[in-house]
Design a protein around this motif. Structure first.
Motif, mmCIF file in Angstrom:
data_model
loop_
_atom_site.group_PDB
_atom_site.id
_atom_site.type_symbol
_atom_site.label_atom_id
_atom_site.label_comp_id
_atom_site.label_asym_id
_atom_site.label_seq_id
_atom_site.Cartn_x
_atom_site.Cartn_y
_atom_site.Cartn_z
ATOM 1 N N LEU A 144 -42.742 -40.771 -74.508
ATOM 2 C CA LEU A 144 -42.469 -40.848 -76.026
ATOM 3 C C LEU A 144 -41.070 -40.956 -76.517
ATOM 4 O O LEU A 144 -41.000 -41.808 -77.342
ATOM 5 N N ASP A 145 -40.168 -40.418 -75.909
ATOM 6 C CA ASP A 145 -38.880 -40.743 -76.232
ATOM 7 C C ASP A 145 -37.639 -41.020 -75.179
ATOM 8 O O ASP A 145 -36.450 -40.944 -75.708
ATOM 9 N N LYS A 146 -38.291 -41.365 -74.323
ATOM 10 C CA LYS A 146 -37.254 -41.843 -72.946
ATOM 11 C C LYS A 146 -38.015 -42.922 -72.084
ATOM 12 O O LYS A 146 -39.260 -42.903 -72.090
ATOM 13 N N LYS A 147 -37.393 -43.477 -71.007
ATOM 14 C CA LYS A 147 -37.910 -44.228 -70.284
ATOM 15 C C LYS A 147 -37.407 -43.662 -68.818
ATOM 16 O O LYS A 147 -36.098 -43.488 -68.690
ATOM 17 N N THR A 148 -38.096 -43.704 -67.896
ATOM 18 C CA THR A 148 -37.669 -43.132 -66.655
ATOM 19 C C THR A 148 -37.418 -44.279 -65.433
ATOM 20 O O THR A 148 -38.590 -44.790 -65.190
ATOM 21 N N TYR A 149 -36.440 -44.143 -64.660
ATOM 22 C CA TYR A 149 -36.206 -45.116 -63.730
ATOM 23 C C TYR A 149 -36.468 -44.222 -62.337
ATOM 24 O O TYR A 149 -35.544 -43.344 -62.179
ATOM 25 N N ASP A 150 -37.096 -44.653 -61.298
ATOM 26 C CA ASP A 150 -37.145 -44.056 -60.153
ATOM 27 C C ASP A 150 -36.429 -44.967 -58.919
ATOM 28 O O ASP A 150 -36.889 -45.966 -58.576
ATOM 29 N N SER A 161 -23.784 -46.092 -54.221
ATOM 30 C CA SER A 161 -23.419 -45.099 -55.353
ATOM 31 C C SER A 161 -24.118 -45.223 -56.595
ATOM 32 O O SER A 161 -25.171 -45.945 -56.495
ATOM 33 N N LEU A 162 -23.916 -44.227 -57.482
ATOM 34 C CA LEU A 162 -24.538 -44.379 -58.893
ATOM 35 C C LEU A 162 -24.296 -45.791 -59.581
ATOM 36 O O LEU A 162 -25.057 -46.158 -60.059
ATOM 37 N N GLN A 163 -23.165 -46.307 -59.229
ATOM 38 C CA GLN A 163 -22.771 -47.375 -59.925
ATOM 39 C C GLN A 163 -23.795 -48.504 -59.410
ATOM 40 O O GLN A 163 -24.324 -49.454 -60.278
ATOM 41 N N ASP A 164 -24.037 -48.684 -57.955
ATOM 42 C CA ASP A 164 -25.194 -49.531 -57.533
ATOM 43 C C ASP A 164 -26.420 -49.527 -58.030
ATOM 44 O O ASP A 164 -27.085 -50.359 -58.481
ATOM 45 N N VAL A 165 -26.922 -47.964 -58.467
ATOM 46 C CA VAL A 165 -28.217 -47.779 -58.855
ATOM 47 C C VAL A 165 -28.195 -48.203 -60.454
ATOM 48 O O VAL A 165 -29.151 -48.913 -60.702
ATOM 49 N N LEU A 166 -27.343 -47.967 -60.982
ATOM 50 C CA LEU A 166 -27.074 -48.420 -62.536
ATOM 51 C C LEU A 166 -27.265 -49.973 -62.878
ATOM 52 O O LEU A 166 -27.682 -50.267 -63.783
ATOM 53 N N SER A 167 -26.849 -50.531 -61.857
ATOM 54 C CA SER A 167 -27.093 -52.229 -61.995
ATOM 55 C C SER A 167 -28.263 -52.656 -61.878
ATOM 56 O O SER A 167 -28.427 -53.824 -62.298
ATOM 57 N N ASN A 168 -29.357 -51.734 -61.516
ATOM 58 C CA ASN A 168 -30.614 -51.991 -61.285
ATOM 59 C C ASN A 168 -31.467 -51.500 -62.480
ATOM 60 O O ASN A 168 -32.768 -51.677 -62.336
ATOM 61 N N VAL A 169 -30.795 -50.491 -63.170
ATOM 62 C CA VAL A 169 -31.809 -49.811 -64.140
ATOM 63 C C VAL A 169 -32.234 -50.891 -65.537
ATOM 64 O O VAL A 169 -31.251 -51.455 -65.964
ATOM 65 N N PRO A 170 -33.186 -50.783 -65.840
ATOM 66 C CA PRO A 170 -33.718 -51.709 -67.051
ATOM 67 C C PRO A 170 -32.973 -51.069 -68.042
ATOM 68 O O PRO A 170 -32.620 -49.929 -68.447
ATOM 69 N N SER A 171 -32.565 -52.277 -69.114
ATOM 70 C CA SER A 171 -31.847 -51.773 -70.359
ATOM 71 C C SER A 171 -30.311 -51.650 -69.971
ATOM 72 O O SER A 171 -29.465 -51.242 -71.349
ATOM 73 N N VAL A 172 -29.842 -51.405 -68.796
ATOM 74 C CA VAL A 172 -28.383 -50.941 -68.450
ATOM 75 C C VAL A 172 -27.734 -52.080 -67.795
ATOM 76 O O VAL A 172 -28.470 -52.909 -67.062
ATOM 77 N N THR A 173 -26.454 -52.371 -68.272
ATOM 78 C CA THR A 173 -25.668 -53.279 -67.523
ATOM 79 C C THR A 173 -24.152 -52.720 -66.912
ATOM 80 O O THR A 173 -23.664 -51.828 -67.819
ATOM 81 N N ASP A 215 -28.260 -41.725 -52.825
ATOM 82 C CA ASP A 215 -29.227 -40.848 -52.357
ATOM 83 C C ASP A 215 -29.497 -39.578 -52.647
ATOM 84 O O ASP A 215 -30.221 -38.880 -52.348
ATOM 85 N N GLN A 216 -28.497 -39.058 -53.578
ATOM 86 C CA GLN A 216 -28.754 -37.756 -54.280
ATOM 87 C C GLN A 216 -29.476 -37.956 -55.769
ATOM 88 O O GLN A 216 -29.471 -36.970 -56.149
ATOM 89 N N ILE A 217 -29.786 -39.157 -56.050
ATOM 90 C CA ILE A 217 -30.228 -39.166 -57.362
ATOM 91 C C ILE A 217 -31.921 -39.287 -57.389
ATOM 92 O O ILE A 217 -32.382 -39.916 -56.462
ATOM 93 N N GLU A 218 -32.262 -38.350 -57.924
ATOM 94 C CA GLU A 218 -33.816 -38.408 -58.040
ATOM 95 C C GLU A 218 -34.478 -39.388 -59.192
ATOM 96 O O GLU A 218 -35.476 -40.014 -58.664
ATOM 97 N N ARG A 219 -33.921 -39.174 -60.186
ATOM 98 C CA ARG A 219 -34.516 -40.556 -61.214
ATOM 99 C C ARG A 219 -33.104 -40.467 -62.246
ATOM 100 O O ARG A 219 -32.326 -39.727 -62.277
ATOM 101 N N ILE A 220 -33.582 -41.416 -63.140
ATOM 102 C CA ILE A 220 -32.297 -41.622 -64.257
ATOM 103 C C ILE A 220 -33.365 -41.909 -65.359
ATOM 104 O O ILE A 220 -34.274 -42.791 -65.603
ATOM 105 N N GLU A 221 -32.994 -40.997 -66.335
ATOM 106 C CA GLU A 221 -33.587 -41.104 -67.727
ATOM 107 C C GLU A 221 -32.918 -42.006 -68.694
ATOM 108 O O GLU A 221 -31.770 -41.701 -69.165
ATOM 109 N N VAL A 222 -33.489 -43.081 -69.236
ATOM 110 C CA VAL A 222 -32.725 -43.997 -70.123
ATOM 111 C C VAL A 222 -33.269 -43.664 -71.627
ATOM 112 O O VAL A 222 -34.562 -43.982 -71.856
ATOM 113 N N ILE A 223 -32.444 -42.976 -72.330
ATOM 114 C CA ILE A 223 -32.794 -42.657 -73.587
ATOM 115 C C ILE A 223 -32.038 -43.688 -74.657
ATOM 116 O O ILE A 223 -30.983 -43.326 -75.087
ATOM 117 N N THR A 224 -32.781 -44.561 -74.923
ATOM 118 C CA THR A 224 -31.932 -45.679 -75.974
ATOM 119 C C THR A 224 -31.948 -45.182 -77.443
ATOM 120 O O THR A 224 -31.171 -45.448 -78.154
#
Length: 861
Positions: A144-150, A161-173, A215-224
């Motif tokens: 309802l209020d967010k999108k979750t990337y696994d 690293s986290l920077q590498d993961v963020l490079s593949n998250v939808p809506s994120v650059t 490898d320490q990241i379980e998921r990323i919540e994208v809250i636009t």
């Protein structure tokens, strides 16, 4: 904007929208009833994660299914009628009962019997050599209020690293310099496990992103478009990084080692142990990375006089040309460890405690080569002008280090089994950063200037939170909370130079920055048939105090005290057209508070030709954000297009100017300038056409309109003070594209190909050109499911660079920047599964059923 104006906006725009969509929803809604219940064993103990299927006897399309939670409870919406209820759980016999659903209510407890291989209390006896794992879930999920990337299925970022993961998250650059943006805007708020964290100090930039292992990241919540429950900072949205905390019984964990080039090594572990009322976890590791950043620019100056030219008789219409090439090599070591426990005081109360330490340090060597081409006056009548090509080399040797601590304690209490909960938490954080540079400048190979810079900063943060949830009937919930944030930042800057720069004393300063805000929120959720809605209001009272002391005796101290009191409404609507097919509409108002170092005058002097200058008079900017989205989920595909519009007032822009046109020194200063409007289509999708082929993509097509004209004072070529202006007005259309394809070659081997494209943007003063890159990854499961070996290449064709052209009245500059060149790495993961090796799922599958062969350790997906 005062409170009355904000309330008017809320009333006219958001509540009106609510009524319109509510009426539409009521016209088309199907009548459904809210059904709840519990699954228990023969000893009346709850059975968690059981599969409960309701099969409608008259119309199979009205059937539905649900999983029980940790307490064995479930809820779902059903059309009244006669149903066969099938209950399945691992180590229990299948049970089928018939019931007639007539109206909202609790259908009570359904009891199931254990299999012969289990004990009478339903607990599994020890089984050796059995591994049962759920098939990989979709990497992208809309709520309802967010999108979750696994990221567990992201092969390309394995060992990164986290920077590498963020490079593949939808809506994120992620830009070439590590700057993170959402939908083209860089004002992104980072949270770690729902709170601001010392792991991501705001002054640490890309170094902090690289210090958190993927490898320490379980998921990323994208809250636009965050709701009122979240802090109002971050006008582009919130990225909530959820770190791993395993919920498996017994001892579990994984160890990941990586080796790559540019030289990079890492070793990280995620370990947990759960028994009875205690859950312990330890995550930690470290690594070493090298990097090479390139920054090349060509500048053409107009109306400029150098010291060896005579004012008034310089050559007419002959521009001065400057070429500058910069290469910065850095060597970085980073370590981090977090540990904690959760203790279940009772069935309804739990205590959790977490502590973490993160450090990174390293050194760098930046070489800046500058070539100037201009004419000088010789005084000889036969040869008035001669061409001069001076060469300048600036050699900067830097040492930097950062140390961050954080401690969190929380208490969660459930008043009953209906969802009435209270959560209390306190977080104490400290972040210390040092950045020292010794700089030697040579002109025509002769040493001429020596600079020394020392920067020291300390950030101390206290965060207190209280959140309360109160269910109101079957479908409604009231949420309320309070939050206190206290941030104390100190900056100490020292510069010494053998040059005759009269501004050097200004760079020696001490600044105390203190920000405190109190926040209150109230939020209500409910459901009317197929229409779900959530409305909220947040009030934040902010106080900022700045004490700036310059070591220049000619500069008096500067003191600034600012107070803000703002209301931030939010509205979220979701209409279920059918199962897994919904329309989402939302609105929120947010604030962009200036970063602390943006408000410190003369904060650094690392480059004598490019100087960043803070602005103590900088004010917050505000944004009203609207979204209309659609989400459909099917077995093989999901589609989530969202139309959005954002209107920002008092938008912060970076003014780049020359205070003295007789010199080649550029200043960058943040200013509140005009408005910024963004509108576009953000489309995210997944498609699994075959069992061996998966596609995930995102498309962001957006238009922009920027207004704002900045005025500044400068000395012209004759030394006279003039007022110049820089126009930030511009409009246009741009794109962001990303495509991720995964090929499953066999049951244990997968290959992944990722590509992205970022379109250019243009204003009256800047032209930012397009950029693209391609990444490759491969992953193979080994050691009977206990291991995974992965290989990846970042930026295969080495095209990830940013080209920008800046325009002004007195110069034109073209620059190219590549923050990170092509890299590759190999990683090896080993999983410990010495505890209970069973997960609750609807189907029993072997480890090779995992479609990517990746590590699923780290909690429920």
């Amino acid at each position: 904007m005062n409170k009355t104006e904000i309330v008017n906006i809320f009333t006219k725009k958001t509540l009106g929208l609510t009524l319109v969509l509510s009426a539409a929803a009521m016209a088309f809604a199907q009548e459904k009833s809210g059904i709840s219940g519990i699954i228990v064993n023969k000893k009346n103990q709850p059975v968690p994660y059981a599969s409960v299927t309701f099969s409608n006897k008259a119309n199979k399309t009205l059937s539905d299914a649900v999983l029980t939670d940790e307490k064995g409870q479930y809820k779902l919406q059903l059309v009244p009628g006669d149903y066969d209820i099938t209950v399945e759980a691992i180590d229990y016999k299948k049970s089928i009962v018939s019931k007639n659903i007539t109206a909202n209510g609790n259908i009570g407890a359904l009891s199931i019997e254990p299999e012969a291989s289990t004990t009478l209390d339903g607990k599994t006896q020890e089984l050796q050599g059995v591994v049962i794992t759920a098939a990989a879930t979709k990497a992208y999920k809309v709520e309802l209020d967010k999108k979750t990337y696994d990221p567990s299925q992201d092969i390309v970022s394995k060992g990164g690293s986290l920077q590498d993961v963020l490079s593949n998250v939808p809506s994120v650059t992620v830009d070439t310099d590590g700057t993170v943006s959402m939908r083209g805007s860089t004002n992104v708020k980072f949270l770690i496990n729902g709170k601001p964290s010392s792991l991501l100090g705001i002054d640490d930039g890309a170094n902090a992103l690289q210090s958190i292992p993927a490898d320490q990241i379980e998921r990323i919540e994208v809250i636009t478009n965050p709701s009122s429950k979240f802090e109002a900072s971050g006008t582009s949205g919130i990225l909530n990084i959820i770190l791993k905390k395993s919920k498996k019984v017994g001892f579990n964990g994984s160890v990941v080692g990586a080796l790559g080039y540019f030289p990079r090594t890492s070793l990280n572990a995620n370990l947990s142990w759960r028994k009875n009322n205690w859950t312990w976890f330890v995550n930690g590791g470290g690594g070493y990375t090298e990097n090479k950043t390139k920054n090349n620019s060509e500048t053409t100056y107009h109306n400029i006089v150098f010291p060896d030219l005579t004012p008034g008789i310089q050559p007419k219409d002959v521009p001065v040309h400057q070429q500058q090439n910069s290469v910065n090599k850095t060597y970085n070591k980073n370590y981090n460890v977090s540990a904690g426990f959760v203790y279940d005081i009772s069935d309804k109360t739990s205590l959790n405690l977490t502590g973490l330490v993160r450090t990174f340090d390293g050194d760098g060597n930046e070489l800046v080569n500058t070539y100037d081409t201009f004419y000088r006056y010789t005084g000889d009548a036969s040869n008035l002008w001669s061409l001069k090509n001076p060469y300048t080399l600036r050699d900067s040797k830097t040492i930097f280090n950062n140390l961050a601590f954080q401690g969190d304690v929380g208490l969660d209490h459930k008043f009953d089994d209906n969802g009435q909960n209270l959560s209390l938490s306190v977080s104490l954080q400290r972040n210390r950063s040092n950045n020292n540079a010794d700089i030697l400048e040579s002109v025509d190979y002769v040493p001429s200037v020596q600079d020394i810079t020392r920067r020291h900063s300390v950030t101390k943060t206290v965060i207190g939170k209280a959140d309360y949830e109160l269910p109101l009937g079957e479908n409604s919930k009231l949420e309320a909370g309070y939050r206190l944030d206290v941030n104390d930042n100190t900056y100490d800057n020292f510069v010494s130079s053998t040059s005759n720069n009269p501004l050097i004393p200004n760079y020696n300063n001490n600044t105390d920055y203190r920000e405190m805000f109190n926040a209150f929120y109230l939020q209500f959720k409910s459901k009317l048939g197929n229409l779900s809605y959530q409305v909220g209001l947040r009030d934040e009272l902010s106080n900022v105090k700045i004490n700036y002391i310059s070591q220049n005796p000619d500069k008096p101290p500067l003191n600034k005290n600012k107070n803000y009191n703002n209301l931030f409404p939010s509205v979220f609507l979701s209409y279920d057209i059918s199962k897994n097919n919904q329309i989402l509409v939302n609105y929120s108002r947010r604030i962009d508070r200036p970063r602390s170092f943006f408000m410190v005058p003369f904060p650094n002097y690392t480059n004598n030709q490019n100087i960043f200058e803070g602005n103590i008079d900088l004010n917050p900017s505000y944004v009203d954000s609207y979204e209309v989205g659609y989400n459909i989920t099917r077995k093989k595909f999901t589609i989530n297009p969202t139309l959005y519009y954002r209107h920002s007032t008092d938008d912060t822009k970076m003014l780049v100017y020359r205070p003295d046109e007789r010199q080649r020194v550029f200043y960058t200063k943040p200013e509140n300038l005009g408005n910024d409007d963004r509108y576009g289509l953000d489309l995210n999708f997944t498609y699994d056409p075959f069992a061996w082929f998966k596609i995930m993509g995102s498309v962001d097509l957006f238009g922009y309109k920027t207004t704002g004209i900045a005025s500044y004072e400068t000395k012209d070529i004759n030394g006279l003070t003039k007022v110049r202006s820089l126009d930030f007005t511009g409009s246009g259309f741009s794109t962001r594209l990303r495509l991720n394809t995964t090929f499953k070659l066999d049951k244990t081997l997968s290959v992944q190909l990722q590509g992205f494209y970022r379109g250019g943007q243009k204003t009256a003063s800047q032209d930012r050109q397009d950029m693209y890159a391609l990444n490759l990854g491969a992953s193979k499961t080994i050691w009977k499911g206990d291991g995974t070996i992965s290989f990846n290449i970042q930026d295969i064709f080495n095209t990830r660079g940013m080209t920008t052209i800046n325009y002004s009245n007195d110069y034109t500059r073209s620059s190219y920047m590549q923050w990170q060149p092509r890299q590759f790495s190999v990683s090896l993961t080993y999983r410990f599964k010495q505890g209970e090796k069973i997960e609750q799922t609807k189907k029993k599958k072997d480890i090779n059923a995992n479609e990517t062969g990746d590590d699923q350790q780290g909690g429920p997906m």
